[in-house]
Design a protein around this motif. Structure first.
Motif, short mmCIF file in Angstrom:
data_model
loop_
_atom_site.label_atom_id
_atom_site.label_comp_id
_atom_site.label_asym_id
_atom_site.label_seq_id
_atom_site.Cartn_x
_atom_site.Cartn_y
_atom_site.Cartn_z
N TYR A 93 -37.16 -10.03 -19.92
CA TYR A 93 -37.54 -11.43 -19.85
C TYR A 93 -38.90 -11.64 -19.19
CZ TYR A 93 -32.58 -12.42 -20.81
OH TYR A 93 -31.32 -12.48 -21.37
N VAL A 94 -39.29 -10.76 -18.27
CA VAL A 94 -40.50 -11.04 -17.49
C VAL A 94 -41.73 -10.27 -17.95
CG1 VAL A 94 -39.20 -11.65 -15.43
CG2 VAL A 94 -39.98 -9.31 -15.73
N VAL A 95 -41.64 -9.55 -19.08
CA VAL A 95 -42.84 -8.89 -19.61
C VAL A 95 -43.94 -9.92 -19.78
CG1 VAL A 95 -43.81 -7.63 -21.57
CG2 VAL A 95 -41.46 -7.20 -20.88
N PHE A 96 -43.58 -11.02 -20.40
CA PHE A 96 -44.52 -12.12 -20.66
C PHE A 96 -45.08 -12.68 -19.36
CE2 PHE A 96 -44.92 -16.78 -21.22
CZ PHE A 96 -45.88 -16.82 -22.24
N ILE A 147 -51.53 -10.72 -26.35
CA ILE A 147 -50.20 -10.10 -26.33
C ILE A 147 -49.14 -11.16 -26.00
CG2 ILE A 147 -48.71 -8.44 -25.13
CD1 ILE A 147 -51.26 -6.72 -24.73
N CYS A 148 -49.45 -12.05 -25.05
CA CYS A 148 -48.50 -13.12 -24.69
C CYS A 148 -48.23 -14.04 -25.87
CB CYS A 148 -49.06 -13.93 -23.52
SG CYS A 148 -48.97 -13.07 -21.93
N ILE A 149 -49.28 -14.40 -26.62
CA ILE A 149 -49.09 -15.25 -27.80
C ILE A 149 -48.22 -14.53 -28.82
CG2 ILE A 149 -50.27 -16.29 -29.78
CD1 ILE A 149 -52.63 -16.86 -27.88
N GLY A 150 -48.50 -13.23 -29.01
CA GLY A 150 -47.69 -12.44 -29.93
C GLY A 150 -46.23 -12.39 -29.51
N LEU A 151 -45.98 -12.24 -28.21
CA LEU A 151 -44.61 -12.22 -27.71
C LEU A 151 -43.93 -13.57 -27.91
CD1 LEU A 151 -45.01 -10.18 -24.39
CD2 LEU A 151 -43.80 -9.47 -26.45
N LEU A 152 -44.66 -14.65 -27.70
CA LEU A 152 -44.09 -15.99 -27.93
C LEU A 152 -43.64 -16.16 -29.37
CD1 LEU A 152 -46.52 -18.32 -25.93
CD2 LEU A 152 -44.04 -18.21 -25.64
N ILE A 153 -44.45 -15.61 -30.29
CA ILE A 153 -44.15 -15.78 -31.71
C ILE A 153 -43.08 -14.81 -32.19
CG2 ILE A 153 -45.12 -15.66 -34.04
CD1 ILE A 153 -47.85 -16.46 -32.78
#
Length: 471
Positions: free
Chosen positions: A388-391, A437-443
């Protein structure tokens, strides 16, 4: 007898070697032995496997070089928490400290502790997670959890006896860990190098693929699908390369911190990057892509070790991972309590955590950390929490490095004995990479993002409830 000595009276016991070994030892846990399996399932080729690890190493090195400037400006206990407080405000810093205590540090301690126990079960089956000690409808206690908690308690006790004990253990175990991995890599590349496997792995080495469970086959990917694969693959590699910043937490106990923190960050992350990339090259020289992708329980190192040592390979890897995880947890336990110590001094954590014991270490903070990490061991959910906290971790890294730019404007008067390498280009590249990377994780990996954001946001009412009104 306890005292409330300021941090400048903490014992400055850590040398450059100790600090570097703390960086290396905290970074290398069990990840390098396992996560390459998932990376191959996401990107599906030898070339892209190496690209993921090289890219992760470059991102980590860039961040470490940027943190060097901040550590030279604020060589104090608390590290990243202090940098966020000075660049932004106490609320932003608290949210980082809250996430660290609630999940990041304690969850990692729990996960690493259970990894130690699971591999100990290869040698001593009685401590297996299949050995159920007690069970109810909603709760199950197994031997692996008990061993993990026992290791956490012992390491915590040792570190309450003074920083010297912790640093000796850390340095010794990390040196043994480095030598063990180096030996595995060299033996794999020399005595077990399989030319047929090597050429087969590289025959389509630059064709990215992802495993499709429905089709039961690897499918070629490009464009957005390739980006999704890279982002998903880097969840594991980034966590395997995390905790490099822990050395900043213990800055108050490092000799010549303005020089040694930044240098240890660079040396430590460089050593780990070389080890990680070399280990994966060894995997490709001894193990087929199929064997890497579908290693039992993702334990790629066990498969490679079988190719190198035969049947005894499982025992050798089990011992190596036990050494690795034991040393890793010592580093995490040693450094984490220093953040809670600084938070308590700022009035945003339990006030007892600001007290140093007779050995000049934050003993109370160490035991609180031990208690919560042990509780997470019992839940069995620490792995989910870490996902959960990678982002969230990436966001705080990006915010901290953005703080280099902010503090150049906000505090130009502060002496900077070291300045961020490649400023402003490299720090900006890191921020862009982290945000991408954060945007990619969100998507593409929403289950890794929204729960982490919720955990952080829960910290906002807690911050105001515990009552720091000094803004």
């Amino acid at each position: 007898m306890e005292n409330t000595q300021p941090e400048d009276q903490m014992k400055k016991e850590l040398t450059l070697l100790d600090a570097t070994m703390l960086v290396v030892g905290s970074m290398i846990g069990s990840g390098i032995f396992i996560v390459s399996a998932d990376i191959v399932r996401q990107v599906g080729s030898a070339g892209w496997l190496i690209v993921i690890w090289v890219l992760t190493g470059l991102i980590t090195l860039t961040a470490a070089l940027s943190y060097g400037e901040l550590s030279a400006m604020y060589p104090k206990a608390g590290g990243q928490y202090v940098y966020l407080r000075e660049a932004y405000n106490k609320l932003v810093a608290f949210l980082y400290g809250w996430a660290l205590f609630a999940v990041v540090q304690t969850g990692t301690i729990a996960a690493v502790g259970v990894a130690f126990a699971k591999f100990a079960a290869y040698l001593f089956p009685v401590v297996s997670d299949e050995n159920i000690i007690w069970e109810t409808t909603y709760f199950q206690l197994n031997a692996a959890q008990l061993l993990a908690i026992a290791v956490i308690v012992v390491l915590t006790w040792l570190n309450t006896r003074g920083v010297k004990n912790g640093k000796i253990l850390q340095t010794v175990f990390t040196i043994v860990k480095i030598l063990s991995l180096a030996g595995l890599i060299v033996l794999g590349l020399i005595s077990a190098f399989n030319t047929e496997i090597w050429h087969a792995n590289w025959s389509e080495g630059w064709i990215p693929k992802t495993w499709d469970a429905q089709e039961n086959a690897f499918l070629e990917i490009s464009g957005a699908a390739l980006f999704a694969g890279i982002v998903s693959a880097m969840v594991g590699s980034l966590f395997s390369s995390d905790a490099w910043n822990n050395v900043t937490f213990i800055a108050g106990e490092i000799r010549n911190p303005k020089r040694n923190i930044g240098l240890s960050l660079f040396l430590g992350t460089l050593i780990v990057t070389v080890i990680y990339v070399s280990t994966n090259i060894m995997y490709l020289a001894t193990t087929t892509m199929q064997e890497i992708a579908f290693a039992p329980a993702d334990r790629v190192a066990v498969v490679a070790s079988h190719a190198i040592f035969g049947e005894i390979g499982t025992v050798i890897i089990a011992v190596m991972i036990m050494i690795s995880t034991f040393g890793c947890n010592n580093g995490l336990i040693l450094s984490g309590a220093r953040v809670y110590y600084t938070m308590a001094n700022d009035g945003v954590f339990l006030k007892q955590a600001a007290i140093l014991n007779k050995y000049e270490v934050p003993g109370w903070g160490l035991w609180v950390q031990c208690f919560w990490a042990s509780a997470l061991c019992l839940t069995g959910k620490y792995g989910d929490l870490l996902n959960y906290v990678v982002f969230v971790v990436l966001i705080f890294y990006a915010l901290t490095i953005l703080g280099v730019f902010i503090l150049r404007k906000k505090r130009p008067d502060i002496e900077r004995s070291y300045k961020a390498f490649g400023y402003p280009f490299l720090p900006a590249v890191y921020i862009i990479a982290a945000i991408s990377i954060c945007i990619g994780l969100l998507i593409y990996q929403p289950t890794f993002t929204w729960p982490g954001l919720i955990i952080v946001l829960v910290g906002i009412p807690i911050y105001y409830l515990i009552g720091n009104k000094e803004q």
